[in-house]
Motif scaffolding. Structure first.
Motif, PDB file in Angstrom:
ATOM      1  N   ASN A 286       0.862  -1.185   0.000  1.00 45.68           N
ATOM      2  CA  ASN A 286       0.000   0.000   0.000  1.00 45.68           C
ATOM      3  C   ASN A 286       0.900   1.237   0.000  1.00 45.68           C
ATOM      4  O   ASN A 286       1.776   1.379   0.852  1.00 45.68           O
ATOM      5  N   ALA A 287       0.668   2.137  -0.962  1.00 48.35           N
ATOM      6  CA  ALA A 287       1.543   3.320  -1.103  1.00 48.35           C
ATOM      7  C   ALA A 287       1.124   4.470  -0.187  1.00 48.35           C
ATOM      8  O   ALA A 287       1.808   5.493  -0.148  1.00 48.35           O
ATOM      9  N   GLU A 288       0.056   4.310   0.549  1.00 54.05           N
ATOM     10  CA  GLU A 288      -0.466   5.420   1.361  1.00 54.05           C
ATOM     11  C   GLU A 288       0.606   5.987   2.300  1.00 54.05           C
ATOM     12  O   GLU A 288       1.265   5.241   3.036  1.00 54.05           O
ATOM     13  N   LYS A 290       3.474   7.144   1.675  1.00 50.93           N
ATOM     14  CA  LYS A 290       4.876   6.781   1.384  1.00 50.93           C
ATOM     15  C   LYS A 290       5.453   7.614   0.253  1.00 50.93           C
ATOM     16  O   LYS A 290       4.723   8.114  -0.604  1.00 50.93           O
ATOM     17  N   LYS A 291       6.794   7.697   0.267  1.00 53.03           N
ATOM     18  CA  LYS A 291       7.505   8.282  -0.873  1.00 53.03           C
ATOM     19  C   LYS A 291       7.773   7.110  -1.828  1.00 53.03           C
ATOM     20  O   LYS A 291       8.514   6.177  -1.475  1.00 53.03           O
ATOM     21  N   VAL A 292       7.142   7.159  -2.995  1.00 55.32           N
ATOM     22  CA  VAL A 292       7.209   6.007  -3.910  1.00 55.32           C
ATOM     23  C   VAL A 292       8.133   6.331  -5.080  1.00 55.32           C
ATOM     24  O   VAL A 292       8.060   7.421  -5.655  1.00 55.32           O
ATOM     25  N   SER A 308      -0.258   4.532  -7.324  1.00 53.28           N
ATOM     26  CA  SER A 308       0.335   5.049  -6.071  1.00 53.28           C
ATOM     27  C   SER A 308      -0.292   6.383  -5.695  1.00 53.28           C
ATOM     28  O   SER A 308      -0.577   6.637  -4.512  1.00 53.28           O
ATOM     29  N   GLN A 311      -3.593   5.800  -4.177  1.00 55.58           N
ATOM     30  CA  GLN A 311      -3.538   5.190  -2.837  1.00 55.58           C
ATOM     31  C   GLN A 311      -3.118   6.202  -1.765  1.00 55.58           C
ATOM     32  O   GLN A 311      -3.145   5.894  -0.580  1.00 55.58           O
ATOM     33  N   ALA A 313      -0.020   8.226  -1.861  1.00 56.00           N
ATOM     34  CA  ALA A 313       1.422   8.389  -1.632  1.00 56.00           C
ATOM     35  C   ALA A 313       1.729   9.869  -1.396  1.00 56.00           C
ATOM     36  O   ALA A 313       1.047  10.739  -1.946  1.00 56.00           O
ATOM     37  N   THR A 314       2.759  10.155  -0.611  1.00 62.39           N
ATOM     38  CA  THR A 314       3.102  11.571  -0.377  1.00 62.39           C
ATOM     39  C   THR A 314       3.869  12.146  -1.565  1.00 62.39           C
ATOM     40  O   THR A 314       3.793  13.340  -1.833  1.00 62.39           O
ATOM     41  N   VAL A 316       5.398  10.715  -5.709  1.00 59.47           N
ATOM     42  CA  VAL A 316       5.582   9.599  -6.645  1.00 59.47           C
ATOM     43  C   VAL A 316       6.536  10.042  -7.746  1.00 59.47           C
ATOM     44  O   VAL A 316       6.280  11.015  -8.452  1.00 59.47           O
TER      45      VAL A 316
END
Ligand SMILES: Cc1cc2nc3c(=O)[nH]c(=O)nc-3n(C[C@H](O)[C@H](O)[C@H](O)COP(=O)(O)OP(=O)(O)OC[C@H]3O[C@@H](n4cnc5c(N)ncnc54)[C@H](O)[C@@H]3O)c2cc1C
Ligand code: SF4
Length: 478
Positions: A286-288, A290-292, A308, A311, A313-314, A316
């Protein structure tokens, strides 16, 4: 004199269906384009120049009769347009949504070459069949006569499903075996809902089932099951796609938080169905928050970055070792991703990973420049010395492409010949392999390709099998 309904490309501009605003579409997995209103579809179809030699048709892998269904749509004869469209394409509403039209039909539209913008072929194709579903014109298969022959198909992706549909129409008994719990292959578990909503795929599966196709799901075919399938059916079609992810062997690549694109996308699609997915629910996939960082420049990478974003992400970022002009993914998808907030780091390749206590914290990036063209004419990326940096990341997704699994071993069939890439060696026009009555279609023959090509292969293969059954039946009747 009757009014000319077509060739309106000079007066009418190209107009795609409305695209939802990026700030809105970031929030959900719904498709990003709306449906044409009837009048708009009619208007856009009327732009077609009705070429005597339609290049759009010759560059469509299914050779769809595009000018014909555009003219029928422009003149309000929608049910006939649907009949013409479905005669050559098993899933026109799916291709209308996800074919890379800019490289196929629309990329060869002559009015674009005269500076007027292509006819919106894909959007009209989608509109015609979505309307057909809405009006109840799409009916389950009802063969005029049942036949005694049966075909076992391994793999319920577009290749297997297209073959099943054609065979059932002729009355052949068809069973499809798939290791997943839902049919559709990558249409169901690979391609995200914002490109292809899942009920579009599920209604096709249901329709095939209503038409008499038997689905055996949760069935991972191994050597024993293959032998049983072979014994039970008059012919076997292998349509298993390519699922072995290409990997990166470099320092730190075993760290936690470095994931394969197919696992990430499958988990996300399963969540869209409402399934409990342990690896998503635990946060792993789960990309929530996160730095993807996604590594790769193809359509799978585009699907990962855009998933991402949705979801939560902070940030991407997408790393690709060549530049924008030389990436394999569709430019349309790159634009969509950028609108949604994805940042592309062109000419950037991973060199390794940094971690803290075994958990990834960054990607070591080396900057590249494009050097001299190689034998294929493509410029090879070269490292710029001294320009390395670390890109922070707490989820890294590897989207580097797919390779075939070792099917001769998995199926216990050493005589199933494969190419040097591991794809099954099969005749392109029939799908015949080196094993008697065993055929293969789609990605497992072509390598990672397109839905429209899998459909084409499935249809061609079904035709070849029918021809063989008919010849055998005629001989038996003599
Ligand atoms: C993320 C992603 C995005 C894509 N986006 C696009 C796009 O926008 N447009 C486009 O045209 N193409 C796209 N593609 C490519 C397209 O999805 C494939 O080319 C197409 O699905 C191939 O169809 P197929 O029937 O050969 O195989 P698949 O769709 O892969 O289906 C194969 C099926 O076989 C089953 N299977 C495999 N092994 C076994 C076994 N041993 N036993 C039982 N079942 C088995 C699998 O579970 C699967 O259901 C995308 C691919 C990916 C990965
Ligand atoms: S199937 Fe694909 S290539 Fe063919 S007309 Fe439709 S969108 Fe274009």
């Amino acid at each position: 004199m009757a009014k000319q309904p077509m060739l309106k490309f000079v007066q009418i501009d190209r107009d795609m269906p409305q695209k939802r605003d990026a700030s809105q579409r970031r929030e959900d997995f719904d498709e990003i384009y709306a449906e044409y209103a009837d009048a708009k579809a009619q208007e856009q179809s009327s732009r077609c120049s009705q070429c005597g030699v339609p290049y759009c048709q010759s560059h469509c892998p299914l050779h769809n009769n595009i000018p014909d269904w555009l003219r029928l749509t422009a003149t309000g004869r929608l049910e006939e347009a649907y009949q013409v469209s479905q005669a050559t394409n098993t899933f026109p509403e799916i291709c209308g949504r996800i074919c890379p039209q800019d490289r196929l039909c629309e990329g060869n539209c002559v009015i674009e070459q005269s500076g007027h913008g292509t006819v919106t072929i894909g959007s009209v194709e989608k509109y015609i069949t979505d309307t057909a579903w809405e009006k109840g014109w799409v009916k389950p298969v009802k063969p005029a006569q049942e036949r005694p022959e049966s075909v076992g198909i391994i793999g319920a992706g577009p290749g297997g499903l297209a073959a099943a549909d054609m065979l059932r129409r002729a009355g052949v008994q068809v069973t499809i075996y798939d290791r997943y719990d839902r049919a559709g292959g990558l249409l169901t578990y690979g391609i995200p809902g914002f490109k292809l909503e899942k009920d579009v795929v599920m209604r096709r599966n249901e329709q095939l089932e209503l038409g008499g196709v038997e689905f055996v799901l949760n069935c991972d075919v191994d050597a024993d099951i293959f032998a049983t399938i072979q014994a039970e059916h008059d012919a076997v079609i292998i349509a298993t796609g390519v699922y072995k992810s290409r990997d990166l062997a470099m320092p730190g690549s075993g760290a936690e938080g470095i994931e394969k694109a197919i696992d990430f996308l499958t988990a996300s699609n399963r969540k869209s169905f409402g399934d409990a997915v342990e690896d998503f629910d635990s946060g792993r996939l789960n990309a929530e928050g996160k730095k993807v960082v996604v590594i790769g420049g193809g359509d799978t990478a585009m699907d990962c970055v855009r998933t991402s974003i949705r979801q939560g992400a902070t940030s991407v970022k997408c790393l690709y070792r060549r530049d924008r002009a030389n990436m394999p993914g569709s430019q349309r998808e790159v634009n969509n991703a950028e609108e949604e907030g994805v940042v592309f780091e062109w000419l950037s390749a991973p060199k390794g990973f940094v971690d803290e206590a075994g958990k990834v914290t960054g990607v070591m990036v080396q900057k590249m420049r494009l050097g001299a063209p190689d034998a294929t004419g493509r410029q090879s990326p070269e490292v710029i010395e001294g320009a390395d940096y670390v890109e922070e990341a707490d989820l890294v997704i590897k989207a580097l492409g797919f390779e075939p699994e070792d099917l001769p071993t998995i199926f216990g069939q050493p005589e199933l010949t494969v190419t040097s890439w591991g794809t099954i060696k099969a005749q392109f026009t029939t799908g015949e392999t080196d094993m008697p009555n065993v055929y293969a279609v789609g990605d497992i023959v072509r390598g990672a390709s397109l839905v429209v090509w899998a459909i084409r292969d499935g249809r061609d293969c079904a035709e070849a099998i029918l021809k063989k059954f008919n010849t055998a039946a005629a001989v038996a009747a003599e």
